[in-house]
Design a protein around this motif. Sequence first.
Motif: not given
Lengths: 678, 74
Positions: A363-369
Motif C-alpha cells: 500500500x505505502x511502498x507502491x505509491x512511493x514508487x
Amino acid sequence: MKLLGHLAWAAVAVLGALCLGAIAINRGEPINSIWLVVAAACTYAVGFRFYAKFIAARVMALNDKRATPAERLRDGLDYEPTNKWIVFGHHFAAIAGPGPLVGPVLAAQFGYLPGTLWIIIGATLGGAVQDFVILFASMRRNGKSLGQMAREEIGKVGGFIALLTVLLIMIILLAVVALVVVNALKGSPWGTFTIAATMPIALFMGVYLRYLRPGKVLECSAIGFALVIASIFGGQAVAASGTWGPIFSLSAMGLALSVVIYGFFASVLPTWLFLAPRDYLSTFVKLGVVVALAIGILFVRPELQLPALTRFTDGTGPIFAGKVFPFCFITIACGAVSGFHALISSGTTPKMIAKESHAYPVGYGSMLMESFVAIMAMIAACVLQPGVYFAVNSPAGVVGTTPAAAAATISSWGFPVTAVDMANLAKSVGEQTLFYRTGGAPSLALGMAAIFARGGGGEAVLGFWYHFAIMFEALFILTIIAAGTRVGRFMLHDLMAQVSSRAGKLGGISWVVVSTILVVAAWGYFLVQGVRDPLGGVNSLWPLFGISNQLLASVALCVATTILLKMHGPKYLWITCLPLIWLVIVTFTASWQRIFSPQPSLGFLAQAEQLAAGPQTAATQALIFNARLDAAVCGVLLVMVAIILVDSLRVWYGILRGTRDSRVSEAPFVPSQLAEEL
Amino acid sequence: MRPFSEPRPSASGRAAISEVRRLGKLLLAVLRELSDETAYERHLAARGREHSGEEWRHFCEHRLRDKYARAKCC
C-alpha cells in the motif's frame, strides 16, 4: 548494532534534508538531476521506515496471525494468497497510468521546485497514507470496494456520490488523455502509423493467444513487442514516403474522431480479441520504460535546464492559468495524491494479500514508487531548454500562430528560442514541427529521448527514442480509453440500477451498444471541445481532471478518517485528517477560482462573458457553451464532495458525542493457518 | 584434481549469483502474475483440469470479464 542502525537512518535523513535544501535554495544555475533523485529516495526511505511503520504498528495494528480475505475466501481466482513482491508489482502496475507522467511535465511551467516538493511531500504524507489506509480497510472488510465502504461507514448518500464522482472523473480522464494522444500525433505520420500498427498487432495477438498458442501470454507479448518496435521503423519509412506520409498525417480533428471511433470498437469487441492482448503488452512496455528511464537518469545524470521557479508562479502561465497555489497541487494529482488509487487499493489488491503485514510495502511502498516515476517525469521535462519546453507546450492562442511569432513571444519571457532551433529539433526527431504540441506527452518524449540518446547513440537515435516514447505513452493511454469506456458502461448501468430497478435489468447487445455510445459521446464531446479550444484544451481539461481526482481522494480520506475514528477515537485522526484538510482547501480554492475568477484566462464564467461580449459566430457560441459546461461540471463535483464532507462531519460528530454507533465493521478474527512466509 | 578446471567463483561471488537468480525468478513471477499465466495455473489446479485451448478460453471468459469491469487507474 542498534546504534549503527540509528546512525545510518540519521545519515539518510540528513542527506535527504541536505538535498531538499539544495534544490530549494538553488537559483540561477542549472542543477544536476541526481539531487532530486537522492532527495526523493531519502525522503521515501525515511517515510517508509518510520511513518508507514508507525501507522502499520500503532494505528492499524497489522497482525500476521489474523487470516486475510485471500486466505479465508481463497477461490483460486480473485482471492489468492500471493507473494508480497508479486502483489507489489501487480499493485504498482495497476496504479501507474499516464497521470504521474503528464502532470509533472505540465506543472514544470512553474519551475521544477514546486512540483518536486509537492510530489515528494504529498506522496509521503498524503498519497501513500491514503492508499495504505484504504488497502488496510478493504483487507479487513473482505476486499470491499471504496463505494461499498463509503456506503457502510458514511451512509447511502456517500456511496451513491462516490459512484457518480468516479463516473464523472472517468469521463473527464478519458477525454483529457485522448487529447494528450491527439496533440502528440497531429501532423505526425511517423507517430500515427506506429500507433495505427499497434491495432492489427493487438488483433493478431488476440488470435494467437486464443487459437494458436493458448495461455502463452508472455511469449505472445514478446512477439507483440518485437512487432511494435518494427512498426516504429516502419513509421519512419512511412513518414519519408511521398505517398504514405500524407495519408498518415492527420489533423487534430481527424485524429479526435479516429480516437472516438477506436474507443467505441475497442470497448465493444470481445476483450480476448483486442483489449486484453493490448493491455498485457502496454503493461509490460510501461514497466520496462519506467525501469529504463530510472537507469537512464542514474547513468546520464542530466542537468535540469528549467529554473527552480519561473515567472509563471504568478498565474500567467501559457500552459494552464492559475497561480502556483492551488494549481500546482491540482495539476500533479497522480504521483502525489490520487483518489483513483483508492479504487485499486479496494479492488484486486486486498484479495491477494497473504499476510496483513504485506499491506505495508504494497500500500505505502507502491505509491512511493509511483511518486518516483513522477520525479523522473519532472526530470525528463526539465532537461529540455526552457525555450523548447514552452514552445512545445504552449498553445497557438497564447504564443502566436506562426513559429516566428511563437519564438518571439517565448523569448520575450526570458526563455530564448528561435524558429530555426525548433525546426532543427523537429527534423532531428523526424517531425515536421514541434510547436503547439500541448498535453505534455511530446515534451516528455523529447526529454526521455534526450536521456536515452545520451546513454548511447547520440543524435542519430533521437528520432527512434522520441517515437518509442510517443508509442509507449499512446499505447497505454489508448488501452486506458478502451478499458475506461467499458468500465464507464458498467458504472452507468450500476447508477441506473440505483435509480430504477427496471433500468438495472437492461442487458443484451443493444444495451451494450447504446450505453457504449453514451459513454463515448460523453468523453468524445469533451475531447472535441479540447481540440476546438484555441488555448489547446489541456488548459481547461487537465485542471478539471486534477480537481476531480483530488476530490475523489477527499472522499477516500473521509472514509479512512471515519474508520480511524471508529478504531481509536480522535487519537490518530490527524493521520488522514491533515491530508484531507489540505486537499479540501486546495480543491475548493481551485474549483472556486476556475468557476468564478474574473480573469477570462482562469474563470470559466468570465471566459464565457468575454466571448459573449465579442462578435458572435457559431464557433464562439460553442466556446461559450463549453465554458459554461466546464463551470457546471466543476460546480457539480464541488457540491457532491461538499455533501460527502458534511455527511462525514455529521458521522464524526455523532461518534465523538457517543450518539452514533462507533463499532468497527471488520470481518471477524480468524487465526491464520498460513505458516510459510509468502 | 582436474588440471584444467575453470576457476570457481568465490563464496561472495556465488552469493551474488544466487541473489541475481532469485531476483530474476521474482521478476519472472511478477510478469507471469501480470500476464494472468499464474492465475491460469491456479484455475487448472483448483479444478483439477489439464491445460487445453478450450480450458484457456473458458478461463479467459471469466477472468477478463471481471478484470475489465474494474476501473483502470490514471
